[in-house]
Design an enzyme around this catalytic site. Structure first.
Site, PDB file in Angstrom:
ATOM      1  CE  LYS A  39       6.334  -1.457  11.397  1.00 17.61           C
ATOM      2  NZ  LYS A  39       6.219  -2.495  10.350  1.00 17.61           N
ATOM      3  CD  GLN A  40       3.088   1.567   9.791  1.00 16.08           C
ATOM      4  OE1 GLN A  40       3.964   0.720   9.827  1.00 16.08           O
ATOM      5  NE2 GLN A  40       2.521   1.965   8.660  1.00 16.08           N
ATOM      6  CD  GLU A  47       3.070  -3.724   8.918  1.00 14.55           C
ATOM      7  OE1 GLU A  47       4.237  -3.876   9.355  1.00 14.55           O
ATOM      8  OE2 GLU A  47       2.805  -3.537   7.714  1.00 14.55           O
ATOM      9  CD1 TRP A  69       0.721  -0.536   3.050  1.00 10.02           C
ATOM     10  CD2 TRP A  69      -0.639   1.155   3.529  1.00 10.02           C
ATOM     11  NE1 TRP A  69       1.047  -0.096   4.301  1.00 10.02           N
ATOM     12  CE2 TRP A  69       0.219   0.948   4.624  1.00 10.02           C
ATOM     13  CE3 TRP A  69      -1.593   2.168   3.611  1.00 10.02           C
ATOM     14  CZ2 TRP A  69       0.162   1.716   5.786  1.00 10.02           C
ATOM     15  CZ3 TRP A  69      -1.648   2.930   4.778  1.00 10.02           C
ATOM     16  CH2 TRP A  69      -0.781   2.707   5.837  1.00 10.02           C
ATOM     17  CG  ASP A  70       4.676   1.080   1.739  1.00 12.08           C
ATOM     18  OD1 ASP A  70       4.042   0.012   1.894  1.00 12.08           O
ATOM     19  OD2 ASP A  70       5.417   1.554   2.611  1.00 12.08           O
TER      20      ASP A  70
END
Length: 402
Positions: free
Chosen positions: A338-339, A267, A174-175
């Site tokens: 995580k992000q 994640e 998806w980046d």
């Protein structure tokens, strides 16, 4: 000059290859090899072969200037043809100048100027590496229907990389759709392609990727102002089928439609229910499908509207007391993530919310985010700019830049 035949093994051997290559004593011996995908994305995905012709890299080099050439193609003949073209450029002393002409076109077409010299180098080098992953034929010739070859997208770890467990196995992920294409699209809107997901755990749970593909199509339409892409290249089929997918994926819990057993962009947590980002992205997918159908003179599936309605549609987790969006059902404030995830609702998804909720989301998740990907801090930096906290935004931006 003879040809040294070498075969790379990817699951099993791919043998073929005997064809004359232009000799050039200055460039030394040539190796010819091929590789084939043995683990396609789905049973219906193409099993691609790649053929390569390369100068043999010497283990020991004498002092001075050395040139090594590498060419590849989807057929042996195509790889040989490209290699011969490189030899022609080399012999005519135009190899470097042809490269420079191609990049001159890019820099004349687009540019990003910033005041700080070091940061300017970072911006230019980032743009250079991203655009290097796209075929320059596409940059110079925006007519998509006349591509001389297929293009399979841009991977965060590069498509040429990706051993087992490394760099997303070379997949696009998806980046491309959420992080790369939106910026590149403003410069070269014709660069818009497909998406795949690496690894069983991601393919099983990280389903927001489906919505992100449609997000990229939506951005293309909004940036260019043209809906024509939906009439070609299967774009409308993607929009329609993904909308149908979300309708089939949701379940009614008596109050809202829910999406259980997913992996959030964070994640660290998977097999969770009602990921805030996943559900919001799915809702945008459905809303765009309705808009696209109307633009094309089609009748939208009434189920799309039912599932995407603001009230009693897809559940977007929200804590009325604390005035913020929990990342998923059962999320506890302060849990390490995580992000960036929830913060993406405000930007880039553009989900409407009260200013205090946006503020709470930004502040809450920024303080409990692990030292994750650099793109995380760019999102928090943008969020802090929204809040008027310029010093904090600058510090977070420096982290993202590193």
């Amino acid at each position: 000059m003879g040809i040294l035949l070498h075969v790379i093994e990817l699951g099993y051997l791919v043998l073929s290859l005997y064809e004359e290559i232009s000799p050039d004593e200055k460039l030394g011996e040539v190796t010819v090899f091929a590789a084939q995908i043995t683990d396609p994305e789905t049973k219906d995905s193409p099993v691609l072969k790649v053929y390569c012709v390369s100068s043999i890299f010497s283990k020991e080099l004498s002092k001075g200037h050395h040139t090594f050439l590498f060419a590849f193609g989807y057929t042996h003949n195509e790889a040989v043809e490209f290699y011969n073209l490189a030899v022609h450029y080399y012999n005519n002393k135009s190899l470097m100048s042809s490269h420079q002409r191609s990049w001159d076109f890019v820099w004349r077409s687009v540019n990003v100027d910033v005041d700080n010299t070091d940061f300017a180098k970072t911006v230019k080098s980032s743009l250079f590496f991203i655009l290097s992953a796209f075929p320059h034929f596409a940059l110079e010739n925006p007519d998509l229907e006349n591509y001389p070859f297929d293009f399979y997208g841009v991977s965060p770890g590069s498509l040429g990389n990706g051993s087992d467990g490394e760099d997303y196995w070379g997949h696009v992920f998806w980046d491309q759709d959420l992080w790369m294409l939106p910026g590149v699209m403003l410069l070269f809107p014709q660069l818009d392609r497909s998406d795949v997901c690496p690894g069983a755990i991601y393919a099983k749970y990280q389903q927001h990727i489906t919505a992100c593909v449609v997000y990229a199509i939506r951005q293309y339409v909004y940036v260019t102002g043209s809906w024509d892409i939906l009439t070609k290249d299967g774009a409308w089929d993607i929009v329609k089928e993904t909308a149908d997918y979300w309708v089939s994926r949701v379940e009614w819990d008596g109050s809202n439609f829910v999406i259980d057993h997913v992996m959030d962009p964070d994640e660290y947590h998977y097999n969770v229910n009602n990921s805030c980002f996943t559900n919001a992205a799915a809702r945008l997918n459905l809303l765009f499908a309705i808009e696209a159908a109307e633009k094309l003179g089609k009748i939208p599936d009434p189920r799309w509207e039912t599932v995407s309605q603001e009230k009693q549609g897809i559940k977007i987790p929200f804590d009325d007391k604390l005035r913020y969006h929990p990342e998923y059902d059962g999320y506890t404030q302060g849990t390490l993530i995580k992000q960036a995830s929830v913060v993406l609702l405000g930007y880039p998804l553009g989900v409407s919310m009260d200013p205090d909720v946006r503020r709470n989301d930004i502040i809450e998740y920024e303080k409990c985010t692990d030292r994750g990907p650099g793109m995380t801090y760019s999102m928090y930096s943008i969020g802090m700019l929204e809040l008027g906290q310029l010093d904090t935004a600058a510090e977070l931006f420096k982290i993202a830049q590193r």
